[in-house]
Design a protein around this motif. Sequence first.
Motif, short mmCIF file in Angstrom:
data_model
loop_
_atom_site.label_atom_id
_atom_site.label_comp_id
_atom_site.label_asym_id
_atom_site.label_seq_id
_atom_site.Cartn_x
_atom_site.Cartn_y
_atom_site.Cartn_z
N LEU A 152 0.64 -1.01 -0.34
CA LEU A 152 0.07 -0.10 0.14
C LEU A 152 1.25 1.46 -0.07
O LEU A 152 0.11 2.09 -0.19
CB LEU A 152 -1.26 0.29 1.36
N TYR A 156 0.10 3.73 -3.02
CA TYR A 156 -0.45 4.98 -2.80
C TYR A 156 0.25 5.55 -2.34
O TYR A 156 0.21 7.36 -2.09
CB TYR A 156 -1.47 4.77 -1.56
N ASP A 157 2.09 5.69 -2.47
CA ASP A 157 3.03 6.32 -2.19
C ASP A 157 2.78 7.41 -1.06
O ASP A 157 2.81 8.51 -0.77
CB ASP A 157 3.04 7.54 -3.26
N ALA A 163 -0.20 3.53 5.01
CA ALA A 163 -0.43 2.54 4.83
C ALA A 163 -1.21 1.65 5.92
O ALA A 163 -2.33 1.22 5.37
CB ALA A 163 0.50 2.19 4.34
N LEU A 166 -4.34 2.87 6.63
CA LEU A 166 -5.56 2.69 5.64
C LEU A 166 -6.39 1.53 5.84
O LEU A 166 -8.01 1.11 5.42
CB LEU A 166 -5.24 2.51 4.16
N ARG A 197 -3.98 -0.26 -8.22
CA ARG A 197 -4.54 0.30 -7.49
C ARG A 197 -5.68 0.38 -7.82
O ARG A 197 -6.42 0.73 -6.32
CB ARG A 197 -3.72 2.61 -8.37
N ASP A 201 -7.81 -0.27 -4.34
CA ASP A 201 -9.32 0.27 -4.31
C ASP A 201 -10.14 -0.45 -4.12
O ASP A 201 -11.16 -0.34 -2.43
CB ASP A 201 -9.41 1.26 -5.07
N ARG A 206 -12.64 2.03 -1.68
CA ARG A 206 -12.32 3.26 -1.35
C ARG A 206 -13.23 3.69 -2.29
O ARG A 206 -12.73 4.72 -3.31
CB ARG A 206 -11.13 3.61 -1.21
#
Length: 207
Positions: A152, A156-157, A163, A166, A197, A201, A206
């Motif tokens: 993550l 998601y940088d 992370a 999340l 990505r 999600d 998300r």
Amino acid sequence: MPTDTTVTGEPSGLRSPRLVGSFRLDLSSDRWTWSEALYRLHGFEPHEVVPTTDLVLAHTHPEDRDDVRAALGTAPATGAFSSVHRIVTARRRELTVAVVGSAEGDEHRDEAAGYFLDLTSDIAERAGVRASEDIRAAATTRGVIEQAKGVLAVVYDVEIDAAFELMRSASNDHNVAVRDLARAVVDVAHRSDVDRRATLDRVLRRD
């Protein structure tokens, strides 16, 4: 006089014998006759004390005492009693024992006989096995979570702590265990046929 014996559930040499102490109980006077092993099981030398029901209950763990008293109370009516409970010996050792006995006679049951079996080592061994299994499971789970945090963080940088947040938030929001989310995240990371990505999600819900 009650006699002593040993039992073992494993082939010779694989497990220490489990000592069995025997007893006889006069139900009218609450006086017991113990084998030598039963004295030692309670932390006494043979014939050092006079065994009575009060003595037995005094050496029963306080949290188990009512159950043992109730088990003994069934003997005259039912002709049998049994219990698995803890005792505290005269040397302040806590042991777990199984007790089984039966009352003799058809109508007027005035005497009972039976055995005490020390289960302490068996329970400790099983607890040790269970603890080892739990430790291994925890290590495996922790590894998966750490892997997921890394995935993550890259996708998601974000920092590692973010992370994990999340996953924690998704866990709380959707009532899914963090370890289950972590496994799903790692599975996505191993796939090359998806948009990671977008798929993550969806895993974290998300989208």
